[in-house]
Design an enzyme around this catalytic site. Structure first.
Site, PDB file in Angstrom:
ATOM      1  N   GLY A  47       0.863  -1.205  -0.065  1.00 41.45           N
ATOM      2  CA  GLY A  47      -0.016   0.328   0.188  1.00 41.45           C
ATOM      3  C   GLY A  47       0.819   1.307  -0.066  1.00 41.45           C
ATOM      4  O   GLY A  47       2.008   1.195   0.342  1.00 41.45           O
ATOM      5  N   GLN A  52       2.701   9.541   2.146  1.00 39.07           N
ATOM      6  CA  GLN A  52       4.247   9.102   2.101  1.00 39.07           C
ATOM      7  C   GLN A  52       4.979   9.520   0.842  1.00 39.07           C
ATOM      8  O   GLN A  52       5.979   9.150   0.825  1.00 39.07           O
ATOM      9  CB  GLN A  52       3.985   7.440   1.821  1.00 39.07           C
ATOM     10  CG  GLN A  52       3.289   6.864   3.320  1.00 39.07           C
ATOM     11  CD  GLN A  52       3.114   5.378   3.155  1.00 39.07           C
ATOM     12  OE1 GLN A  52       2.425   4.704   2.606  1.00 39.07           O
ATOM     13  NE2 GLN A  52       4.103   4.739   3.544  1.00 39.07           N
ATOM     14  N   CYS A  94       5.967  -0.774   7.003  1.00 36.97           N
ATOM     15  CA  CYS A  94       5.629   0.586   6.501  1.00 36.97           C
ATOM     16  C   CYS A  94       7.115   0.952   5.523  1.00 36.97           C
ATOM     17  O   CYS A  94       8.001   0.984   5.877  1.00 36.97           O
ATOM     18  CB  CYS A  94       5.363   1.560   7.392  1.00 36.97           C
ATOM     19  SG  CYS A  94       4.845   3.122   6.739  1.00 36.97           S
ATOM     20  N   LEU A  95       6.595   1.368   4.389  1.00 35.05           N
ATOM     21  CA  LEU A  95       7.673   1.869   3.466  1.00 35.05           C
ATOM     22  C   LEU A  95       8.180   2.890   4.052  1.00 35.05           C
ATOM     23  O   LEU A  95       9.506   3.534   3.581  1.00 35.05           O
ATOM     24  CB  LEU A  95       6.957   2.437   2.124  1.00 35.05           C
ATOM     25  CG  LEU A  95       6.425   0.981   1.338  1.00 35.05           C
ATOM     26  CD1 LEU A  95       5.844   1.469  -0.006  1.00 35.05           C
ATOM     27  CD2 LEU A  95       7.755   0.073   0.948  1.00 35.05           C
ATOM     28  N   HIS A 136      -4.088   0.479   7.990  1.00 36.19           N
ATOM     29  CA  HIS A 136      -2.769   1.136   8.084  1.00 36.19           C
ATOM     30  C   HIS A 136      -2.730   2.332   7.119  1.00 36.19           C
ATOM     31  O   HIS A 136      -2.250   3.406   7.453  1.00 36.19           O
ATOM     32  CB  HIS A 136      -1.848  -0.101   7.628  1.00 36.19           C
ATOM     33  CG  HIS A 136      -0.414   0.395   7.299  1.00 36.19           C
ATOM     34  ND1 HIS A 136       0.606   0.022   8.157  1.00 36.19           N
ATOM     35  CD2 HIS A 136       0.105   1.451   6.609  1.00 36.19           C
ATOM     36  CE1 HIS A 136       1.722   0.620   7.902  1.00 36.19           C
ATOM     37  NE2 HIS A 136       1.587   1.377   6.864  1.00 36.19           N
ATOM     38  N   GLU A 137      -3.187   2.170   5.950  1.00 39.46           N
ATOM     39  CA  GLU A 137      -3.203   3.265   4.932  1.00 39.46           C
ATOM     40  C   GLU A 137      -4.028   4.659   5.488  1.00 39.46           C
ATOM     41  O   GLU A 137      -3.691   5.739   5.193  1.00 39.46           O
ATOM     42  CB  GLU A 137      -3.463   2.696   3.575  1.00 39.46           C
ATOM     43  CG  GLU A 137      -2.827   1.679   2.964  1.00 39.46           C
ATOM     44  CD  GLU A 137      -1.220   2.146   3.092  1.00 39.46           C
ATOM     45  OE1 GLU A 137      -0.768   3.197   2.915  1.00 39.46           O
ATOM     46  OE2 GLU A 137      -0.338   1.225   3.263  1.00 39.46           O
ATOM     47  N   HIS A 140      -2.284   6.731   7.571  1.00 38.72           N
ATOM     48  CA  HIS A 140      -1.345   7.451   7.350  1.00 38.72           C
ATOM     49  C   HIS A 140      -2.108   8.987   7.024  1.00 38.72           C
ATOM     50  O   HIS A 140      -1.508  10.095   7.221  1.00 38.72           O
ATOM     51  CB  HIS A 140      -0.953   7.075   5.787  1.00 38.72           C
ATOM     52  CG  HIS A 140       0.112   6.132   5.985  1.00 38.72           C
ATOM     53  ND1 HIS A 140       1.554   6.589   6.605  1.00 38.72           N
ATOM     54  CD2 HIS A 140       0.653   4.821   5.687  1.00 38.72           C
ATOM     55  CE1 HIS A 140       2.268   5.489   6.708  1.00 38.72           C
ATOM     56  NE2 HIS A 140       1.959   4.550   6.164  1.00 38.72           N
TER      57      HIS A 140
HETATM   58 NI    NI Z   1       2.800   2.711   5.850  1.00 35.41          NI
END
Ligand code: NI
Length: 168
Positions: A47, A52, A94-95, A136-137, A140
């Site tokens: 995702g 991000q 997480c990226l 999770h997204e 963000h």
């Molecule tokens: Ni993330």
């Protein structure tokens, strides 16, 4: 000429901003989302939220199908959680926090509403990894990271880990 998109990491202010609603779905947004999808697939993320890539607007992409070898891009613009139930746990990463993984508790099932890439509203029931990734997204977009959901002790351990690893 497309601006080079970059994934920002913990410490970048965009990750702590509450994203504002998308007001218009136009060609510019659509090509941004396509570029974000390309980036997400390149780095093998499940995702990617707008925050991000340093853009605090309310949209994110995810593709849970990659895990089963049948990729399917999902785009959620101005997403809302209408109902949630149950509890589940999953080891998340997480990226924006590369290299760190930890178990986080989430709702097991969601009923959500959003707008798609063509501006069409839709509602969907999500469960399993889809529900987890969505939360999770969605976090963000609220300026929340998965490490914020750890217990105080685990959070402290993470803080130490990050101090060491983010200095490389
Ligand atoms: Ni993330």
């Amino acid at each position: 000429m497309v601006e080079e998109l970059k994934i920002v990491t913990l410490g970048h202010p965009a990750l702590r901003e509450r994203a504002t609603p998308v007001e218009e779905i136009n060609g510019e947004l659509q090509s941004l989302i396509r570029n974000m999808a390309e980036l997400m697939y390149r780095v093998k993320g499940l995702g990617l939220a707008a925050n991000q890539v340093g853009i605090p607007k309310r949209f994110f992409l995810m593709d849970i199908g990659q895990k089963e070898g049948s990729p399917l891009l999902e785009v959620y613009i101005n997403p809302e959680i209408l109902a949630k139930e149950g509890v589940t746990e999953y080891e998340e990463g997480c990226l924006s926090i590369p290299g760190y993984y930890a178990k986080v508790e989430r709702f097991a099932k969601l009923y959500v509403r959003a707008v798609d890439l063509n501006g069409k509203p839709f509602e969907r029931e999500l469960e399993g990894l889809s529900a987890i990734a969505f939360q999770h997204e969605f976090d963000h977009l609220e300026g929340i990271l998965f490490v914020d959901r750890l217990s105080p002790l685990k959070r402290e351990l993470f803080n130490r880990w990050w101090k060491k690893h983010s200095k490389r």
